[in-house]
Scaffold this active site. Structure first.
Site, PDB file in Angstrom:
ATOM      1  N   HIS A 124      24.361   9.426   3.690  1.00 30.37           N
ATOM      2  CA  HIS A 124      24.663   8.961   5.040  1.00 30.37           C
ATOM      3  C   HIS A 124      25.167   7.520   4.972  1.00 30.37           C
ATOM      4  O   HIS A 124      24.795   6.772   4.089  1.00 30.37           O
ATOM      5  CB  HIS A 124      23.379   9.026   5.881  1.00 30.37           C
TER       6      HIS A 124
ATOM      7  N   LYS B 142      33.101  16.027  11.473  1.00 31.62           N
ATOM      8  CA  LYS B 142      31.770  16.298  12.010  1.00 31.62           C
ATOM      9  C   LYS B 142      31.727  15.799  13.455  1.00 31.62           C
ATOM     10  O   LYS B 142      32.160  14.682  13.738  1.00 31.62           O
ATOM     11  CB  LYS B 142      30.691  15.585  11.187  1.00 31.62           C
TER      12      LYS B 142
ATOM     13  N   LYS C 157       0.835  -1.201   0.000  1.00 31.86           N
ATOM     14  CA  LYS C 157       0.000   0.000   0.000  1.00 31.86           C
ATOM     15  C   LYS C 157       0.868   1.247   0.000  1.00 31.86           C
ATOM     16  O   LYS C 157       1.904   1.301   0.667  1.00 31.86           O
ATOM     17  CB  LYS C 157      -0.914  -0.006   1.226  1.00 31.86           C
TER      18      LYS C 157
ATOM     19  N   ASP D 263      26.396  17.883  14.486  1.00 29.97           N
ATOM     20  CA  ASP D 263      25.228  17.025  14.282  1.00 29.97           C
ATOM     21  C   ASP D 263      24.484  16.871  15.600  1.00 29.97           C
ATOM     22  O   ASP D 263      25.034  16.378  16.582  1.00 29.97           O
ATOM     23  CB  ASP D 263      25.701  15.661  13.779  1.00 29.97           C
ATOM     24  N   ALA D 264      23.198  17.289  15.616  1.00 31.52           N
ATOM     25  CA  ALA D 264      22.374  17.178  16.814  1.00 31.52           C
ATOM     26  C   ALA D 264      21.491  15.944  16.827  1.00 31.52           C
ATOM     27  O   ALA D 264      20.767  15.707  17.793  1.00 31.52           O
ATOM     28  CB  ALA D 264      21.497  18.426  16.964  1.00 31.52           C
ATOM     29  N   ASN D 265      21.517  15.150  15.742  1.00 30.73           N
ATOM     30  CA  ASN D 265      20.740  13.908  15.665  1.00 30.73           C
ATOM     31  C   ASN D 265      19.257  14.105  15.970  1.00 30.73           C
ATOM     32  O   ASN D 265      18.613  13.269  16.605  1.00 30.73           O
ATOM     33  CB  ASN D 265      21.332  12.848  16.584  1.00 30.73           C
TER      34      ASN D 265
ATOM     35  N   GLU E   1      18.979  11.994   6.442  1.00 32.00           N
ATOM     36  CA  GLU E   1      19.317  10.588   6.666  1.00 32.00           C
ATOM     37  C   GLU E   1      18.157   9.790   7.238  1.00 32.00           C
ATOM     38  O   GLU E   1      18.163   8.561   7.178  1.00 32.00           O
ATOM     39  CB  GLU E   1      20.523  10.471   7.596  1.00 32.00           C
TER      40      GLU E   1
ATOM     41  N   GLU F 201      23.694  19.990  11.401  1.00 26.97           N
ATOM     42  CA  GLU F 201      22.944  18.829  10.929  1.00 26.97           C
ATOM     43  C   GLU F 201      21.825  18.429  11.891  1.00 26.97           C
ATOM     44  O   GLU F 201      22.031  18.366  13.104  1.00 26.97           O
ATOM     45  CB  GLU F 201      23.906  17.661  10.733  1.00 26.97           C
TER      46      GLU F 201
ATOM     47  N   LYS G  81      29.440  15.692  17.394  1.00 31.63           N
ATOM     48  CA  LYS G  81      28.115  15.688  17.993  1.00 31.63           C
ATOM     49  C   LYS G  81      27.896  16.932  18.855  1.00 31.63           C
ATOM     50  O   LYS G  81      28.819  17.433  19.500  1.00 31.63           O
ATOM     51  CB  LYS G  81      27.922  14.436  18.850  1.00 31.63           C
TER      52      LYS G  81
END
Length: 387
Positions: free
Chosen positions: A320, A180, A100, A211-213, A263, A237, A182
């Site tokens: 990624h 990069k 679907k 990068d803050a995730n 990502e 990021e 964190k």
């Protein structure tokens, strides 16, 4: 010519890493082998892949739906028009039959992992590296090297600022020119001090991304955007939830330096909504779709075509992954570059053992397929699937 079997198994990462949002202590991944009746060197050609780190193993969906659909399909419907190789797009169509519309994240990872393994087999049958096969189909002239940045700056128990600086010096010594790190795992002021310490080592703000995730709410996202703007970073990021396009648009309006995300999107339609409604700007921001987690390489080709129609350049696309799959994809499509996680995710991180980074660029191998055979520790996990 036919696919005679598809096998999968789940492997634990055994990692104690932690970013601002979650840790990897329970993380698993699915390894897949697509076994064909094509024989090279006295052995059936098999393609391999794994769902890149950050998502758990997804073998149940593979076993219940996607693998049976491929094995039940008329073999003639899975090969290309010349009949001398498999057509990954047709294999993808077989896997998505009777699915679907919508709900992509529930199935895109399992489907994409199998599809990438098909590409590995396709390239091996053609006796070419996958990056060359992809370049011929999607990119034009194949490159001999790819820009590659390194992901680091994880939150580790007892880590000091000096430890963080030493880590960055090791990355520079290994040949990387961009790092990069964190953010979001400590209070804003402490994260800013960590950034300042790293910049002392790197020497230029354009060599650092953060990068803050996806951790921050609106208030925290905007607070970080304000605090980070003076640093002139390469990119900021995933400040917020990947599907909160309205908040992305608000952050983009307040933060006139580059943003990066993508990502955690799983379809071409997700990415289209991001660029149409998320306030991202072609020519400034970066998009980081993970192809094996978003239906695979053929669908990634459709995503790239869509982005180009929306005014985006391939130099703004960084897949990624930090592995052999993302490296081949970055090279084959002529993207901005790849990422690397050396020594972070065990056998699943990094590249072939003979790979070398020089002045920020990683030279490409001539091994047929994706090149997992050049990673003995990883290939040792894959090989039992075909024995």
């Amino acid at each position: 010519m036919r696919i005679i079997d598809i096998r999968e198994t789940a492997i634990p990462l055994k990692s104690d890493l932690k970013n601002s949002s979650f840790d990897f202590t329970e993380m698993t991944t699915s390894i897949v082998a697509v076994i064909t009746d094509v024989v090279h060197g006295g052995r059936s050609v098999a393609g391999f892949a794994f769902n890149s780190t950050g998502r758990y193993a997804c073998g149940a969906q593979m076993r219940e739906r996607f693998i049976p659909r491929v094995l039940r399909a008329d073999p003639a419907t899975l090969v290309d028009d010349r009949g001398d190789n498999f057509d990954p797009a047709r294999v993808l169509a077989a896997m998505t039959a009777r699915e679907k519309i919508g709900g992509d994240a529930e199935r895109s990872i399992g489907i994409g992992t199998i599809e990438v393994a098909v590409w590995d087999a396709v390239a091996k049958i053609a006796e070419k590296p996958l990056h060359r096969v992809l370049s011929e189909r999607y990119g034009g002239k194949p490159p001999d090297k790819v820009f590659c940045y390194v992901g680091g700056g994880w939150y580790r128990p007892g880590q000091t600022t000096v430890d963080l600086q030493d880590e960055m010096r090791r990355h520079l010594g290994a040949g990387y020119t961009m790092v990069k790190m964190k953010v979001g795992g400590l209070p804003l002021a402490e994260d800013c001090r960590r950034i300042e310490a790293v910049l002392e080592v790197l020497g230029h703000e354009n060599r650092l991304a953060v990068d803050a995730n996806g951790k921050f709410d609106r208030a925290s996202s905007l607070a970080y955007a304000k605090a980070l703007r003076p640093f002139g970073l390469k990119w900021f990021e995933e400040p917020c939830h990947p599907l909160d396009y309205a908040l992305y648009a608000e952050i983009a309006a307040a933060y006139d330096a580059p943003l990066a995300t993508g990502e955690n999107l799983y379809s071409t339609e997700d990415v289209r909504n991001l660029v149409r409604f998320g306030g991202l700007r072609a020519g400034r921001d970066f998009i980081q779709v993970d192809p094996p987690q978003a239906y695979g390489i053929a669908q990634y080709g459709a995503t790239v075509a869509m982005l180009e129609a929306e005014g985006w350049d391939r130099g703004s696309l960084f897949p990624h992954g930090g592995n052999q799959m993302s490296l081949a994809i970055a090279a084959g499509f002529g993207l901005g570059g790849a990422e690397s996680y050396p020594g972070v995710f065990g056998a699943f991180g990094g590249f072939a053992d003979d790979a070398r980074v020089e002045d920020g660029f990683l030279s490409l191998s001539d091994r047929p397929g994706i090149g997992f055979e050049g990673q003995p520790a990883l290939y040792k996990l894959m090989r039992p699937l075909v024995e």
